[in-house]
Design a protein around this motif. Sequence first.
Motif, PDB file in Angstrom:
ATOM      1  N   ALA A   1       0.477  -1.316  -0.056  1.00 33.30           N
ATOM      2  CA  ALA A   1       0.117   0.171  -0.300  1.00 33.30           C
ATOM      3  C   ALA A   1       0.567   1.289  -0.055  1.00 33.30           C
ATOM      4  N   GLU A   2       0.162   1.896  -0.444  1.00 36.17           N
ATOM      5  CA  GLU A   2       1.294   3.384  -0.797  1.00 36.17           C
ATOM      6  C   GLU A   2       0.322   4.224   0.646  1.00 36.17           C
ATOM      7  N   PRO A   3       1.557   5.081   1.083  1.00 35.89           N
ATOM      8  CA  PRO A   3       0.924   5.787   2.203  1.00 35.89           C
ATOM      9  C   PRO A   3       0.203   7.224   1.658  1.00 35.89           C
ATOM     10  N   PHE A   4      -0.341   7.769   2.884  1.00 35.79           N
ATOM     11  CA  PHE A   4      -0.859   9.376   1.883  1.00 35.79           C
ATOM     12  C   PHE A   4       0.455  10.308   1.986  1.00 35.79           C
ATOM     13  N   ASN A   5       1.109   9.827   2.934  1.00 41.13           N
ATOM     14  CA  ASN A   5       1.882  11.165   3.083  1.00 41.13           C
ATOM     15  C   ASN A   5       4.096  10.539   3.122  1.00 41.13           C
ATOM     16  N   PRO A   6       4.104  11.227   2.608  1.00 42.78           N
ATOM     17  CA  PRO A   6       5.583  10.448   1.942  1.00 42.78           C
ATOM     18  C   PRO A   6       6.533   9.646   3.437  1.00 42.78           C
ATOM     19  N   PHE A   7       5.746  11.033   4.437  1.00 41.33           N
ATOM     20  CA  PHE A   7       6.567  10.479   5.277  1.00 41.33           C
ATOM     21  C   PHE A   7       5.598  10.133   6.600  1.00 41.33           C
ATOM     22  N   PRO A   8       5.235   8.448   6.677  1.00 38.28           N
ATOM     23  CA  PRO A   8       4.382   7.746   7.495  1.00 38.28           C
ATOM     24  C   PRO A   8       4.834   7.902   8.660  1.00 38.28           C
ATOM     25  N   ILE A   9       3.929   7.648   9.735  1.00 37.11           N
ATOM     26  CA  ILE A   9       4.836   7.586  11.247  1.00 37.11           C
ATOM     27  C   ILE A   9       4.063   5.881  12.006  1.00 37.11           C
ATOM     28  N   TYR A  10       3.621   5.365  11.024  1.00 35.03           N
ATOM     29  CA  TYR A  10       3.431   3.992  11.534  1.00 35.03           C
ATOM     30  C   TYR A  10       3.430   2.884  10.272  1.00 35.03           C
ATOM     31  N   GLY A  11       4.406   1.581  10.583  1.00 30.74           N
ATOM     32  CA  GLY A  11       4.199   0.796   9.726  1.00 30.74           C
ATOM     33  C   GLY A  11       4.863   1.022   8.760  1.00 30.74           C
ATOM     34  N   TYR A  12       5.339  -0.086   7.946  1.00 30.29           N
ATOM     35  CA  TYR A  12       5.967   0.414   6.833  1.00 30.29           C
ATOM     36  C   TYR A  12       5.960  -0.074   5.446  1.00 30.29           C
ATOM     37  N   PHE A  13       6.011   0.777   4.132  1.00 29.06           N
ATOM     38  CA  PHE A  13       5.419   0.890   2.976  1.00 29.06           C
ATOM     39  C   PHE A  13       6.347   0.525   2.153  1.00 29.06           C
ATOM     40  N   GLY A  14       7.094  -0.003   2.240  1.00 31.83           N
ATOM     41  CA  GLY A  14       8.183  -0.459   1.242  1.00 31.83           C
ATOM     42  C   GLY A  14       9.920   0.104   0.653  1.00 31.83           C
ATOM     43  N   PRO A  15      10.402  -0.340   0.592  1.00 34.04           N
ATOM     44  CA  PRO A  15      11.997   0.656   0.396  1.00 34.04           C
ATOM     45  C   PRO A  15      11.999   2.111   0.233  1.00 34.04           C
ATOM     46  N   THR A  16      11.328   2.747  -0.730  1.00 37.47           N
ATOM     47  CA  THR A  16      10.957   3.697  -1.506  1.00 37.47           C
ATOM     48  C   THR A  16      10.694   4.671  -0.447  1.00 37.47           C
ATOM     49  N   TYR A  17      10.500   4.255   1.206  1.00 35.66           N
ATOM     50  CA  TYR A  17       9.449   5.422   2.415  1.00 35.66           C
ATOM     51  C   TYR A  17      10.125   5.156   3.799  1.00 35.66           C
ATOM     52  N   PHE A  18      11.678   4.527   3.007  1.00 33.41           N
ATOM     53  CA  PHE A  18      12.262   3.752   4.108  1.00 33.41           C
ATOM     54  C   PHE A  18      13.970   4.413   4.031  1.00 33.41           C
ATOM     55  N   CYS A  19      14.400   4.908   4.330  1.00 31.40           N
ATOM     56  CA  CYS A  19      15.762   5.890   4.500  1.00 31.40           C
ATOM     57  C   CYS A  19      16.729   4.848   5.190  1.00 31.40           C
ATOM     58  N   ASN A  20      17.835   5.451   4.317  1.00 35.35           N
ATOM     59  CA  ASN A  20      18.917   4.150   4.098  1.00 35.35           C
ATOM     60  C   ASN A  20      18.752   2.878   4.771  1.00 35.35           C
ATOM     61  N   ARG A  21      19.937   2.301   6.076  1.00 37.06           N
ATOM     62  CA  ARG A  21      19.681   1.460   6.423  1.00 37.06           C
ATOM     63  C   ARG A  21      20.440   0.493   5.764  1.00 37.06           C
ATOM     64  N   ASP A  22      21.078   0.689   4.713  1.00 39.57           N
ATOM     65  CA  ASP A  22      21.294   0.266   4.145  1.00 39.57           C
ATOM     66  C   ASP A  22      22.939  -1.478   4.318  1.00 39.57           C
ATOM     67  N   ARG A  23      23.581  -0.418   5.330  1.00 38.08           N
ATOM     68  CA  ARG A  23      24.484  -1.336   5.861  1.00 38.08           C
ATOM     69  C   ARG A  23      23.607  -2.648   7.230  1.00 38.08           C
ATOM     70  N   GLU A  24      22.981  -2.079   7.746  1.00 36.65           N
ATOM     71  CA  GLU A  24      22.322  -2.578   8.738  1.00 36.65           C
ATOM     72  C   GLU A  24      21.773  -4.102   7.949  1.00 36.65           C
ATOM     73  N   LYS A  25      20.968  -3.365   7.083  1.00 31.27           N
ATOM     74  CA  LYS A  25      19.981  -4.021   6.124  1.00 31.27           C
ATOM     75  C   LYS A  25      20.967  -6.100   5.604  1.00 31.27           C
ATOM     76  N   SER A  26      21.966  -5.434   4.993  1.00 30.90           N
ATOM     77  CA  SER A  26      22.952  -6.253   4.494  1.00 30.90           C
ATOM     78  C   SER A  26      23.978  -6.981   5.522  1.00 30.90           C
ATOM     79  N   SER A  27      23.815  -6.407   6.408  1.00 29.81           N
ATOM     80  CA  SER A  27      24.308  -7.572   7.771  1.00 29.81           C
ATOM     81  C   SER A  27      23.664  -8.691   7.948  1.00 29.81           C
ATOM     82  N   ILE A  28      22.512  -7.812   8.389  1.00 27.68           N
ATOM     83  CA  ILE A  28      20.916  -8.343   9.043  1.00 27.68           C
ATOM     84  C   ILE A  28      21.176  -9.934   8.131  1.00 27.68           C
TER      85      ILE A  28
END
Length: 377
Positions: free
Chosen positions: A2-29
């Motif tokens: 689902a797309e959030p109504f606002n590109p800065f959601p404050i609940y939930g996860y809406f996919g990589p487009t609305y998620f800032c960075n965490r590339d290093r942590e993601k790869s290591s996990i």
Amino acid sequence: MAEPFNPFPIYGYFGPTYFCNRDREKSSIISALQNGRNLTLYAPRRIGKTGLIHHVFHHLGKKWNCVYLDVQEAFSFKDFTNALLAAVLNAVSKNSSVLKKFQDWILTLRPVMSANPHSGSLQLEIDFASDAQQRTTVKEALRLLDSFGPGVIALDEFQQINAWDKDSVSIEGWLRSEVQHLKNIRFIFSGSQFHLLSEMFNSAKRPFYASTQAVAIGKITAPDYTAFIQHHFKDNRLKIGTEEINQIINWADGNTYNIQLFCNRVFSKTRKEATPEILNDSILEIYAENKLSYLALSTSMSKYQWRVLTAIALEGKVYQTTSKDFITRHDLGSSASVLRALEFLTSRELVYQYLDEAGKSYYEIYDIILMRWLQKK
Ligand SMILES: Nc1ncnc2c1ncn2[C@@H]1O[C@H](COP(=O)(O)OP(=O)(O)OP(=O)(O)O)[C@@H](O)[C@H]1O
Ligand SMILES: [Mg+2]
């Protein structure tokens, strides 16, 4: 997704487009999971643990059965068992071949099933006859899931099992041995109560001792968040200057939730360009919404405790709470009284002890909005 109504959601996860960075942590996990290592994920509150778990799930690919369970919502081993079964059922529901097998098995336990009206996810309730039956059920569910191929079970706020009234240490030991028997299932144990979680995984006396790889996540760096914020404004043909972004990040003290909350407001008010007035109005709006609960909070403790809380807010970070400097600057009396108040404020999670980059510990108000509100009063 689902797309959030606002590109800065404050609940939930809406996919990589609305998620800032965490590339290093993601790869290591992901690398740890793919190589058969279980993980412990530590971070202070609202930094982005739960979001990161869902981000990792998103990138693991269809082959993996990804189970998410918020242990904080389970007040007993029975709640946990029911919630775990429902979480596994929801996780395998996308995969029709294994869903049938899991469903057939679960139906033999005669569950009462319902759908959560908000999320649409399935909930279930089984009336277990005994603790032993619960253990057998969890064991069977885990082994069944294990037979379906690669999977990951994230137990978020895992330290909560310490609060169960039953003998949580024996459950901890039993769970540890179950985890060990699984070939394809990896675990992510995550939580924000560092001292409790760390005690479970780093104390030689505890069953989970040295059984996981630790991953600590911190604040997202200012340049990364700046680029992310700018991108989303631009994407919607809106402008925001770096000065305004700096103000947002500083006000939020780099805390992910607070940055998102502030950006969400500013974005919703911006027609062309985010101005200092829009930023100011957004802050006032946030204060206004929290004011009542903060006033209630002030009456729920002694005047002295409130003064110590305010003193910490005014300082921002306090390295030495019993130093003469700090005590005289805020007229706090004796260091013993400060310590007692601090113990109370920490136990209510109003004040948190953090470690800086050099490993030195300091105290800070946990709720950044409360901190800013106390600072401006
Ligand atoms: N990398 C990110 N980019 C954008 N938004 C994020 C990111 N990480 C988390 N968020 C958002 O920030 C908020 C807080 O994140 P999240 O709930 O994941 O934190 P948490 O550490 O699990 O908090 P808690 O301690 O309350 O469980 C959520 O609204 C989430 O959508
Ligand atoms: Mg969380």
